[in-house]
Design a protein around this motif. Structure first.
Motif, PDB file in Angstrom:
ATOM      1  N   SER A 190     -24.467  -2.097  47.251  1.00  0.00           N
ATOM      2  CA  SER A 190     -25.315  -1.384  48.422  1.00  0.00           C
ATOM      3  C   SER A 190     -26.561  -1.218  47.965  1.00  0.00           C
ATOM      4  CB  SER A 190     -24.615  -0.520  48.862  1.00  0.00           C
ATOM      5  OG  SER A 190     -23.184  -0.624  49.416  1.00  0.00           O
ATOM      6  N   VAL A 191     -27.041  -0.661  46.550  1.00  0.00           N
ATOM      7  CA  VAL A 191     -28.187  -0.355  46.443  1.00  0.00           C
ATOM      8  C   VAL A 191     -29.334  -1.459  46.445  1.00  0.00           C
ATOM      9  CG1 VAL A 191     -29.624   0.687  44.625  1.00  0.00           C
ATOM     10  CG2 VAL A 191     -27.276   1.591  45.168  1.00  0.00           C
ATOM     11  N   SER A 192     -28.794  -2.464  45.930  1.00  0.00           N
ATOM     12  CA  SER A 192     -29.513  -3.798  46.097  1.00  0.00           C
ATOM     13  C   SER A 192     -29.757  -4.343  47.274  1.00  0.00           C
ATOM     14  CB  SER A 192     -29.017  -4.947  45.121  1.00  0.00           C
ATOM     15  OG  SER A 192     -28.724  -4.601  43.818  1.00  0.00           O
ATOM     16  N   GLN A 193     -28.687  -4.145  48.265  1.00  0.00           N
ATOM     17  CA  GLN A 193     -28.830  -4.567  49.640  1.00  0.00           C
ATOM     18  C   GLN A 193     -29.930  -3.722  50.373  1.00  0.00           C
ATOM     19  OE1 GLN A 193     -28.242  -7.389  50.858  1.00  0.00           O
ATOM     20  NE2 GLN A 193     -26.546  -8.286  49.650  1.00  0.00           N
ATOM     21  N   ILE A 194     -29.854  -2.561  50.092  1.00  0.00           N
ATOM     22  CA  ILE A 194     -30.673  -1.590  51.117  1.00  0.00           C
ATOM     23  C   ILE A 194     -32.072  -1.803  50.402  1.00  0.00           C
ATOM     24  CG2 ILE A 194     -31.183   0.816  50.841  1.00  0.00           C
ATOM     25  CD1 ILE A 194     -28.509   1.512  50.942  1.00  0.00           C
ATOM     26  N   ALA A 195     -32.405  -1.861  48.898  1.00  0.00           N
ATOM     27  CA  ALA A 195     -33.546  -2.015  48.502  1.00  0.00           C
ATOM     28  C   ALA A 195     -34.329  -3.583  49.224  1.00  0.00           C
ATOM     29  CB  ALA A 195     -33.473  -2.170  46.794  1.00  0.00           C
ATOM     30  N   LEU A 196     -33.416  -4.537  49.148  1.00  0.00           N
ATOM     31  CA  LEU A 196     -33.912  -5.746  49.741  1.00  0.00           C
ATOM     32  C   LEU A 196     -34.300  -5.582  51.199  1.00  0.00           C
ATOM     33  CD1 LEU A 196     -34.485  -8.734  49.544  1.00  0.00           C
ATOM     34  CD2 LEU A 196     -32.055  -9.198  50.040  1.00  0.00           C
ATOM     35  N   GLY A 197     -33.425  -4.922  51.775  1.00  0.00           N
ATOM     36  CA  GLY A 197     -33.526  -4.753  53.317  1.00  0.00           C
ATOM     37  C   GLY A 197     -34.796  -3.891  53.597  1.00  0.00           C
ATOM     38  N   ALA A 198     -35.111  -2.834  52.709  1.00  0.00           N
ATOM     39  CA  ALA A 198     -36.302  -2.116  53.015  1.00  0.00           C
ATOM     40  C   ALA A 198     -37.398  -2.979  52.578  1.00  0.00           C
ATOM     41  CB  ALA A 198     -36.134  -0.964  52.336  1.00  0.00           C
ATOM     42  N   ALA A 199     -37.378  -3.447  51.595  1.00  0.00           N
ATOM     43  CA  ALA A 199     -38.661  -4.581  51.169  1.00  0.00           C
ATOM     44  C   ALA A 199     -39.182  -5.513  52.342  1.00  0.00           C
ATOM     45  CB  ALA A 199     -38.407  -5.213  49.758  1.00  0.00           C
ATOM     46  N   VAL A 200     -37.879  -6.065  52.740  1.00  0.00           N
ATOM     47  CA  VAL A 200     -38.227  -7.255  53.687  1.00  0.00           C
ATOM     48  C   VAL A 200     -38.739  -6.514  55.184  1.00  0.00           C
ATOM     49  CG1 VAL A 200     -37.236  -8.868  55.440  1.00  0.00           C
ATOM     50  CG2 VAL A 200     -36.433  -8.692  52.741  1.00  0.00           C
ATOM     51  N   GLY A 201     -37.979  -5.593  55.345  1.00  0.00           N
ATOM     52  CA  GLY A 201     -38.741  -4.747  56.545  1.00  0.00           C
ATOM     53  C   GLY A 201     -40.096  -4.302  56.284  1.00  0.00           C
ATOM     54  N   VAL A 202     -40.561  -3.742  55.337  1.00  0.00           N
ATOM     55  CA  VAL A 202     -41.948  -3.401  55.096  1.00  0.00           C
ATOM     56  C   VAL A 202     -43.021  -4.510  55.129  1.00  0.00           C
ATOM     57  CG1 VAL A 202     -43.528  -2.419  53.551  1.00  0.00           C
ATOM     58  CG2 VAL A 202     -41.403  -1.274  53.896  1.00  0.00           C
TER      59      VAL A 202
ATOM     60  N   PHE B 212     -24.839 -11.144  38.429  1.00  0.00           N
ATOM     61  CA  PHE B 212     -23.663 -10.175  38.734  1.00  0.00           C
ATOM     62  C   PHE B 212     -23.944  -9.323  39.778  1.00  0.00           C
ATOM     63  CE2 PHE B 212     -21.144  -6.315  37.192  1.00  0.00           C
ATOM     64  CZ  PHE B 212     -19.830  -6.897  37.297  1.00  0.00           C
ATOM     65  N   ILE B 213     -22.558  -8.940  40.303  1.00  0.00           N
ATOM     66  CA  ILE B 213     -22.728  -8.131  41.529  1.00  0.00           C
ATOM     67  C   ILE B 213     -23.427  -6.936  41.416  1.00  0.00           C
ATOM     68  CG2 ILE B 213     -20.698  -6.622  41.392  1.00  0.00           C
ATOM     69  CD1 ILE B 213     -20.107  -7.099  44.193  1.00  0.00           C
ATOM     70  N   ILE B 214     -23.692  -6.313  40.268  1.00  0.00           N
ATOM     71  CA  ILE B 214     -24.761  -5.175  40.170  1.00  0.00           C
ATOM     72  C   ILE B 214     -25.743  -5.564  38.891  1.00  0.00           C
ATOM     73  CG2 ILE B 214     -24.845  -2.614  39.334  1.00  0.00           C
ATOM     74  CD1 ILE B 214     -22.255  -2.237  40.621  1.00  0.00           C
ATOM     75  N   ASP B 215     -26.620  -5.749  38.984  1.00  0.00           N
ATOM     76  CA  ASP B 215     -27.813  -6.073  37.997  1.00  0.00           C
ATOM     77  C   ASP B 215     -29.094  -5.292  38.362  1.00  0.00           C
ATOM     78  OD1 ASP B 215     -29.658  -7.264  36.353  1.00  0.00           O
ATOM     79  OD2 ASP B 215     -28.760  -9.331  36.561  1.00  0.00           O
ATOM     80  N   PRO B 216     -29.365  -4.167  37.467  1.00  0.00           N
ATOM     81  CA  PRO B 216     -30.597  -3.484  37.659  1.00  0.00           C
ATOM     82  C   PRO B 216     -31.848  -4.440  37.562  1.00  0.00           C
ATOM     83  CG  PRO B 216     -28.865  -2.284  36.104  1.00  0.00           C
ATOM     84  CD  PRO B 216     -28.619  -3.683  36.442  1.00  0.00           C
ATOM     85  N   LEU B 217     -31.895  -5.432  36.983  1.00  0.00           N
ATOM     86  CA  LEU B 217     -33.292  -6.061  36.675  1.00  0.00           C
ATOM     87  C   LEU B 217     -33.479  -6.714  37.886  1.00  0.00           C
ATOM     88  CD1 LEU B 217     -32.897  -7.677  33.327  1.00  0.00           C
ATOM     89  CD2 LEU B 217     -34.248  -5.598  33.825  1.00  0.00           C
ATOM     90  N   TYR B 218     -32.530  -7.086  38.914  1.00  0.00           N
ATOM     91  CA  TYR B 218     -32.805  -7.586  40.212  1.00  0.00           C
ATOM     92  C   TYR B 218     -33.389  -6.404  41.091  1.00  0.00           C
ATOM     93  CZ  TYR B 218     -32.406  -9.155  44.964  1.00  0.00           C
ATOM     94  OH  TYR B 218     -32.890  -9.628  46.202  1.00  0.00           O
ATOM     95  N   THR B 219     -32.649  -5.301  40.961  1.00  0.00           N
ATOM     96  CA  THR B 219     -32.551  -4.395  42.136  1.00  0.00           C
ATOM     97  C   THR B 219     -33.984  -3.380  41.763  1.00  0.00           C
ATOM     98  OG1 THR B 219     -30.329  -4.058  42.111  1.00  0.00           O
ATOM     99  CG2 THR B 219     -31.624  -2.384  43.044  1.00  0.00           C
ATOM    100  N   LEU B 220     -34.345  -3.454  40.593  1.00  0.00           N
ATOM    101  CA  LEU B 220     -35.677  -2.346  40.524  1.00  0.00           C
ATOM    102  C   LEU B 220     -36.849  -2.715  40.902  1.00  0.00           C
ATOM    103  CD1 LEU B 220     -36.475   0.052  39.034  1.00  0.00           C
ATOM    104  CD2 LEU B 220     -36.884  -1.199  36.775  1.00  0.00           C
ATOM    105  N   PRO B 221     -37.266  -4.219  40.790  1.00  0.00           N
ATOM    106  CA  PRO B 221     -38.634  -4.761  41.679  1.00  0.00           C
ATOM    107  C   PRO B 221     -38.802  -4.392  43.238  1.00  0.00           C
ATOM    108  CG  PRO B 221     -37.870  -6.337  39.988  1.00  0.00           C
ATOM    109  CD  PRO B 221     -36.715  -5.371  40.249  1.00  0.00           C
ATOM    110  N   PRO B 222     -37.556  -4.553  43.913  1.00  0.00           N
ATOM    111  CA  PRO B 222     -37.770  -4.256  45.031  1.00  0.00           C
ATOM    112  C   PRO B 222     -38.040  -2.830  45.488  1.00  0.00           C
ATOM    113  CG  PRO B 222     -35.827  -5.194  44.920  1.00  0.00           C
ATOM    114  CD  PRO B 222     -36.748  -5.659  43.810  1.00  0.00           C
ATOM    115  N   ILE B 223     -37.137  -2.051  44.681  1.00  0.00           N
ATOM    116  CA  ILE B 223     -37.407  -0.569  44.899  1.00  0.00           C
ATOM    117  C   ILE B 223     -38.753   0.024  44.512  1.00  0.00           C
ATOM    118  CG2 ILE B 223     -36.446   1.669  43.920  1.00  0.00           C
ATOM    119  CD1 ILE B 223     -33.874   0.491  43.521  1.00  0.00           C
TER     120      ILE B 223
END
Length: 338
Positions: A3-15, A129-140
């Motif tokens: 969910s954190v990755s999807q929230i981060a991606l959604g927020a980034a795309v929205g902006v 993997f379903i949780i990967d901080p290296l993917y999630t960190l850049p959009p955050i």
């Protein structure tokens, strides 16, 4: 993805889509909310544990349906914020936020039914993997920069975050193909009659990859790090019990798991119960999705049962420690091979 990755991606795309047309915080908030919206299907009870598993990421993850609902959500957002003039822009933003959710999910190994209503085939690339901080960190970080700077520099940082996350996905696909080809070549040389093979990253990283090769009566599990060089992959053989599958293949939960896993499943008997495991998620002897589907009666006949999840999990601390050491040590045996 989580969910954190999807929230981060959604927020980034929205902006990125709304830019300076609406307050950055508003675009980020709606993007975050809509970015996780498709996963609400996890709250639906389809009747049993196996159905709940295989029918997750179904209609709410199908771009066909998401595109249809997008203008309705966009109209609601435009009405709430008195931004009727921005309806078309909100429509584009909502569409992209919703559709990028299943497109990101499909990069994991868990099946996503992108083709509904035309096909219920569960697609899964399995390169992250379903949780990967290296993917999630850049959009955050990109979204944070946009919210702090509130100008074109922030928008550029946000776009950079999206670009880096996409580049990381591409990195995973490239390494997945290399690892899979290396494993297939070794198994062919060893004379293993492989029917299908997959390579997927181990938890929280893309440096160490898990390989599963299925034969008619067994599966072989091995691990390969990007630092292994010319070291051979150490495979461990495990039984699949095709006799149990033949006896129970018409039992609905067994048939569903066999299809959903694309043939990457194994069966076993334990404590009087017949179990089926999806081999793609977890590692021997622990798999995230294992179900008791039958029991052996005193007259040695198999009696089908409603699927019952088996809650076996590896020791977390030991598993993480092993992953960290195995990345740099190709000779370190896997826990399941001991």
């Amino acid at each position: 993805m989580d969910s954190v990755s999807q929230i981060a991606l959604g927020a980034a795309v929205g902006v990125a889509v709304m830019g300076r047309r609406t307050p950055f915080g508003r675009a980020a908030l709606w993007g975050a909310v809509l970015g996780t919206l498709p996963d609400l299907d996890a709250l639906i009870d389809h009747g049993d544990a196996v159905r709940n598993m295989v029918l997750h990421r179904a209609q709410t993850h199908a771009p066909f349906y998401l595109v249809l609902v997008a203008p309705l959500i966009a109209a609601l957002i435009a009405f709430v914020h008195d931004e009727a003039r921005l309806f078309r822009r909100w429509w584009l933003a909502v569409t992209l936020v919703l559709v990028t959710h299943p497109l990101l999910d499909v990069m994991t190994i868990y099946g996503t039914q992108l083709g509904l209503p035309f096909t219920n085939h569960p697609y899964g690339v399995g390169s992250i993997f379903i949780i990967d901080p290296l993917y999630t960190l850049p959009p955050i970080l990109g979204v944070i920069a946009a919210l702090r700077l509130q100008d074109d520099r922030g928008l550029r940082w946000n776009l950079a975050g999206i670009a880096l996350s996409c580049a990381y996905l591409a990195w995973g696909v490239l390494w997945q193909q290399q690892v899979r080809e290396t494993a297939a070549r070794q198994l062919r040389a060893e004379g293993v009659p492989v029917e299908r093979i997959l390579a997927t990253p181990t938890p929280f990283n893309s440096l160490l990859w898990r390989i599963v090769a299925v034969t008619p009566d067994a599966y072989f599990e091995g691990f390969r790090s990007i630092f292994d060089g010319d070291a051979p992959i150490g495979f461990t053989r495990h039984e699949r019990r095709p006799d149990l599958y033949e006896a129970l293949k018409d039992h609905e939960p067994v048939a569903r798991i066999a299809a959903f896993s694309h043939g990457f499943f194994a069966m076993q008997e334990r404590e009087g119960k017949v179990l089926i495991s999806d081999l793609r998620m977890g590692q021997a002897p622990y798999f995230f999705f294992t179900f008791a589907v039958a029991r052996r009666d005193t007259d040695d006949t198999l009696h089908a049962l409603p699927p019952e999840p088996q809650r076996w999990r590896p020791p977390t601390g030991e598993g993480v420690a092993w992953l960290g050491r195995r990345i740099f040590d190709p000779k370190l045996p896997a826990p399941g091979s001991r």
